[in-house]
Design a protein around this motif. Sequence first.
Motif, PDB file in Angstrom:
ATOM      1  N   ARG A  32      44.155  26.176  56.666  1.00 31.13           N
ATOM      2  CA  ARG A  32      43.463  27.459  56.519  1.00 31.13           C
ATOM      3  C   ARG A  32      42.661  27.495  55.237  1.00 31.13           C
ATOM      4  NH1 ARG A  32      45.849  32.218  59.365  1.00 31.13           N
ATOM      5  NH2 ARG A  32      46.695  31.246  61.210  1.00 31.13           N
ATOM      6  N   ALA A  33      41.675  28.371  55.224  1.00 28.10           N
ATOM      7  CA  ALA A  33      40.940  28.707  54.009  1.00 28.10           C
ATOM      8  C   ALA A  33      41.040  30.217  53.844  1.00 28.10           C
ATOM      9  CB  ALA A  33      39.484  28.277  54.117  1.00 28.10           C
ATOM     10  N   LEU A  34      41.378  30.658  52.645  1.00 24.16           N
ATOM     11  CA  LEU A  34      41.476  32.079  52.339  1.00 24.16           C
ATOM     12  C   LEU A  34      40.683  32.363  51.079  1.00 24.16           C
ATOM     13  CD1 LEU A  34      45.325  32.698  52.788  1.00 24.16           C
ATOM     14  CD2 LEU A  34      43.525  33.280  54.404  1.00 24.16           C
ATOM     15  N   LYS A  35      40.160  33.571  50.984  1.00 23.09           N
ATOM     16  CA  LYS A  35      39.435  33.986  49.780  1.00 23.09           C
ATOM     17  C   LYS A  35      40.287  34.962  48.987  1.00 23.09           C
ATOM     18  CE  LYS A  35      35.367  35.917  47.849  1.00 23.09           C
ATOM     19  NZ  LYS A  35      33.970  35.786  47.768  1.00 23.09           N
ATOM     20  N   CYS A  36      40.459  34.667  47.709  1.00 19.94           N
ATOM     21  CA  CYS A  36      41.173  35.561  46.805  1.00 19.94           C
ATOM     22  C   CYS A  36      40.166  36.497  46.152  1.00 19.94           C
ATOM     23  CB  CYS A  36      41.859  34.773  45.700  1.00 19.94           C
ATOM     24  SG  CYS A  36      43.186  33.708  46.248  1.00 19.94           S
ATOM     25  N   VAL A  46      47.940  22.667  48.599  1.00 25.15           N
ATOM     26  CA  VAL A  46      47.077  23.813  48.320  1.00 25.15           C
ATOM     27  C   VAL A  46      46.031  23.408  47.287  1.00 25.15           C
ATOM     28  CG1 VAL A  46      46.997  26.188  47.460  1.00 25.15           C
ATOM     29  CG2 VAL A  46      48.971  25.412  48.783  1.00 25.15           C
ATOM     30  N   THR A  47      44.780  23.745  47.573  1.00 27.60           N
ATOM     31  CA  THR A  47      43.696  23.577  46.612  1.00 27.60           C
ATOM     32  C   THR A  47      43.207  24.969  46.260  1.00 27.60           C
ATOM     33  OG1 THR A  47      43.060  21.469  47.590  1.00 27.60           O
ATOM     34  CG2 THR A  47      41.424  22.569  46.196  1.00 27.60           C
ATOM     35  N   LEU A  61      41.973  27.786  48.737  1.00 31.50           N
ATOM     36  CA  LEU A  61      41.815  29.142  48.233  1.00 31.50           C
ATOM     37  C   LEU A  61      40.569  29.212  47.364  1.00 31.50           C
ATOM     38  CD1 LEU A  61      45.528  29.702  47.187  1.00 31.50           C
ATOM     39  CD2 LEU A  61      44.418  30.459  49.294  1.00 31.50           C
ATOM     40  N   THR A  62      39.630  30.064  47.755  1.00 31.32           N
ATOM     41  CA  THR A  62      38.421  30.263  46.965  1.00 31.32           C
ATOM     42  C   THR A  62      38.526  31.597  46.239  1.00 31.32           C
ATOM     43  OG1 THR A  62      37.268  31.291  48.822  1.00 31.32           O
ATOM     44  CG2 THR A  62      37.028  28.899  48.572  1.00 31.32           C
ATOM     45  N   VAL A  68      49.559  31.954  42.677  1.00 30.67           N
ATOM     46  CA  VAL A  68      49.797  31.211  43.914  1.00 30.67           C
ATOM     47  C   VAL A  68      51.264  30.820  43.911  1.00 30.67           C
ATOM     48  CG1 VAL A  68      49.277  29.132  45.234  1.00 30.67           C
ATOM     49  CG2 VAL A  68      47.432  30.353  44.071  1.00 30.67           C
ATOM     50  N   VAL A  69      52.000  31.254  44.942  1.00 29.74           N
ATOM     51  CA  VAL A  69      53.416  30.923  45.100  1.00 29.74           C
ATOM     52  C   VAL A  69      53.550  30.094  46.372  1.00 29.74           C
ATOM     53  CG1 VAL A  69      55.754  31.820  45.425  1.00 29.74           C
ATOM     54  CG2 VAL A  69      54.121  33.077  43.995  1.00 29.74           C
TER      55      VAL A  69
END
Length: 124
Positions: free
Chosen positions: A46-50, A82-83, A66-67, A73-74
Amino acid sequence: MIPLARWLAAGSVCCGGFLFSPVAAQSATMTIPGLGQMLAGDNSARALKCSGDAVTVSGNSNKLTLTGNCSQVVVNGNKNVVTVVAVGQIVLNGKQNTVTWIRSLKGAKPMTRITGTGNKIVKK
């Protein structure tokens, strides 16, 4: 029927009357006001935006990008990768999890806490 306390202790996520178990083959994501984004499940990419919020990953063998700016990040579970582009704090629980970060939101590097074995935090 599994008692609620034992189910939650096994890594399930509870909120708003819904329970999400990491036993599922696919992952589910949700945003909880005040807690941030949560991903629960196994074997997903997955890709998620913070947007300045926290992200919690619970499960095994997930690949997450994560962008944006992630306050925290936990990672719970095992063999998650995770990147994260920008992060304030990284917490690793479980075994053989890897978080690669590019930029720290606070100082030269993010605050970190690692428990379990074989976990790595790497600067890209």
